[in-house]
Write a protein that holds these residues in place. Sequence first.
Motif, mmCIF file in Angstrom:
data_model
loop_
_atom_site.group_PDB
_atom_site.id
_atom_site.type_symbol
_atom_site.label_atom_id
_atom_site.label_comp_id
_atom_site.label_asym_id
_atom_site.label_seq_id
_atom_site.Cartn_x
_atom_site.Cartn_y
_atom_site.Cartn_z
ATOM 1 N N ARG A 64 0.836 -1.208 0.000
ATOM 2 C CA ARG A 64 0.000 0.000 0.000
ATOM 3 C C ARG A 64 0.871 1.259 0.000
ATOM 4 N N GLN A 65 1.997 1.220 0.694
ATOM 5 C CA GLN A 65 2.915 2.354 0.674
ATOM 6 C C GLN A 65 3.467 2.580 -0.730
ATOM 7 N N LEU A 66 3.836 1.507 -1.408
ATOM 8 C CA LEU A 66 4.347 1.632 -2.770
ATOM 9 C C LEU A 66 3.261 2.182 -3.701
ATOM 10 N N ALA A 67 2.033 1.754 -3.516
ATOM 11 C CA ALA A 67 0.925 2.291 -4.320
ATOM 12 C C ALA A 67 0.758 3.787 -4.062
ATOM 13 N N LEU A 68 0.912 4.212 -2.816
ATOM 14 C CA LEU A 68 0.838 5.632 -2.469
ATOM 15 C C LEU A 68 1.965 6.400 -3.152
ATOM 16 N N ILE A 69 3.171 5.877 -3.086
ATOM 17 C CA ILE A 69 4.305 6.523 -3.750
ATOM 18 C C ILE A 69 4.024 6.626 -5.249
ATOM 19 N N ASP A 70 3.556 5.543 -5.829
ATOM 20 C CA ASP A 70 3.319 5.508 -7.271
ATOM 21 C C ASP A 70 2.156 6.403 -7.688
ATOM 22 N N ALA A 71 1.301 6.793 -6.774
ATOM 23 C CA ALA A 71 0.175 7.677 -7.079
ATOM 24 C C ALA A 71 0.619 9.119 -7.314
ATOM 25 N N HIS A 72 1.854 9.429 -6.965
ATOM 26 C CA HIS A 72 2.355 10.798 -7.121
ATOM 27 C C HIS A 72 2.804 11.063 -8.545
ATOM 28 N N PRO A 73 2.578 12.277 -9.014
ATOM 29 C CA PRO A 73 2.999 12.627 -10.368
ATOM 30 C C PRO A 73 4.490 12.924 -10.419
ATOM 31 N N GLU A 74 5.061 12.767 -11.601
ATOM 32 C CA GLU A 74 6.444 13.179 -11.799
ATOM 33 C C GLU A 74 6.506 14.704 -11.757
ATOM 34 N N LEU A 75 7.628 15.232 -11.334
ATOM 35 C CA LEU A 75 7.808 16.682 -11.326
ATOM 36 C C LEU A 75 7.976 17.169 -12.759
ATOM 37 N N ALA A 76 7.133 18.136 -13.143
ATOM 38 C CA ALA A 76 7.124 18.672 -14.504
ATOM 39 C C ALA A 76 7.009 17.545 -15.519
ATOM 40 N N GLY A 77 6.245 16.518 -15.167
ATOM 41 C CA GLY A 77 6.100 15.338 -16.017
ATOM 42 C C GLY A 77 4.917 15.430 -16.959
ATOM 43 N N LYS A 78 4.576 14.294 -17.539
ATOM 44 C CA LYS A 78 3.522 14.234 -18.553
ATOM 45 C C LYS A 78 2.170 14.694 -18.012
ATOM 46 N N ALA A 79 1.855 14.332 -16.783
ATOM 47 C CA ALA A 79 0.566 14.738 -16.211
ATOM 48 C C ALA A 79 0.493 16.255 -16.080
ATOM 49 N N ALA A 80 1.605 16.888 -15.728
ATOM 50 C CA ALA A 80 1.638 18.354 -15.627
ATOM 51 C C ALA A 80 1.451 18.984 -16.995
ATOM 52 N N VAL A 81 2.114 18.447 -17.988
ATOM 53 C CA VAL A 81 2.011 18.968 -19.350
ATOM 54 C C VAL A 81 0.572 18.841 -19.855
ATOM 55 N N ARG A 82 -0.077 17.728 -19.539
ATOM 56 C CA ARG A 82 -1.452 17.496 -19.993
ATOM 57 C C ARG A 82 -2.488 18.163 -19.095
ATOM 58 N N GLY A 83 -2.062 18.824 -18.001
ATOM 59 C CA GLY A 83 -3.008 19.476 -17.096
ATOM 60 C C GLY A 83 -3.787 18.497 -16.251
ATOM 61 N N GLU A 84 -3.191 17.340 -15.934
ATOM 62 C CA GLU A 84 -3.896 16.285 -15.211
ATOM 63 C C GLU A 84 -3.504 16.172 -13.736
ATOM 64 N N LEU A 85 -2.777 17.141 -13.207
ATOM 65 C CA LEU A 85 -2.392 17.088 -11.794
ATOM 66 C C LEU A 85 -3.581 17.410 -10.910
ATOM 67 N N THR A 86 -3.545 16.925 -9.677
ATOM 68 C CA THR A 86 -4.553 17.344 -8.708
ATOM 69 C C THR A 86 -4.355 18.832 -8.441
ATOM 70 N N ALA A 87 -5.374 19.463 -7.889
ATOM 71 C CA ALA A 87 -5.267 20.890 -7.568
ATOM 72 C C ALA A 87 -4.098 21.132 -6.614
ATOM 73 N N GLU A 88 -3.907 20.221 -5.658
ATOM 74 C CA GLU A 88 -2.819 20.366 -4.685
ATOM 75 C C GLU A 88 -1.458 20.293 -5.381
ATOM 76 N N SER A 89 -1.269 19.313 -6.248
ATOM 77 C CA SER A 89 0.008 19.157 -6.951
ATOM 78 C C SER A 89 0.260 20.322 -7.908
ATOM 79 N N THR A 90 -0.792 20.803 -8.546
ATOM 80 C CA THR A 90 -0.643 21.955 -9.443
ATOM 81 C C THR A 90 -0.140 23.161 -8.669
ATOM 82 N N ARG A 91 -0.758 23.451 -7.515
ATOM 83 C CA ARG A 91 -0.321 24.591 -6.686
ATOM 84 C C ARG A 91 1.129 24.415 -6.255
ATOM 85 N N GLU A 92 1.484 23.203 -5.818
ATOM 86 C CA GLU A 92 2.830 22.954 -5.303
ATOM 87 C C GLU A 92 3.883 23.079 -6.398
ATOM 88 N N GLN A 93 3.634 22.451 -7.542
ATOM 89 C CA GLN A 93 4.622 22.507 -8.622
ATOM 90 C C GLN A 93 4.716 23.913 -9.202
#
Length: 173
Positions: A64-93
């Motif tokens: 479950r810890q590994l699943a939690l780690i894997d749930a995080h987006p890469e920094l400036a990664g594909k999810a960020a480029v596609r606008g798919e980050l959570t609101a929290e991750s968007t604010r942080e990045q």
Amino acid sequence: MKPMQYSLEQLNSMPRDAFEAALSGIFEHSPWVAQQAAAARPFESIDALYSAMREIVANAGAARQLALIDAHPELAGKAAVRGELTAESTREQSGAGLADCTQEQFDKLQRLNASYREKFGFPFILAVRGYDRAAIIANFEARVNNTRDDELRESLEQIYRIARFRIDDLVTA
């Protein structure tokens, strides 16, 4: 955009499903932490809430810890480029300037993301608040040389830091 804020008193007294919804973003794409924390109410302090949530993750087991780690987006990664980050991750990045990378910085982050994921099998995690792009890249470059066990531990520590920042943004005394 700043997140809605709740008082600790509100969180302690709201219905279970509302509590879970309010805190579901504290641990990235892992509402199970808030679901389990709901049963531990009432919390005497924000520190007690954070400690309970941290303990839930610490006792969750390796899978479950590994699943939690894997749930995080890469920094400036594909999810960020596609606008798919959570609101929290968007604010942080965005707050760390990752949305304003030069092409050279962006390319370097992409290479580091790929190298890190290939070596460890999960994304690089850093609580970026307080870091600028250069410091993030330096931290990334240093940590890619660690062992997998060290990075699993460090990733959880970074997740706990992120969770604390998020709780402090969301909950007032």
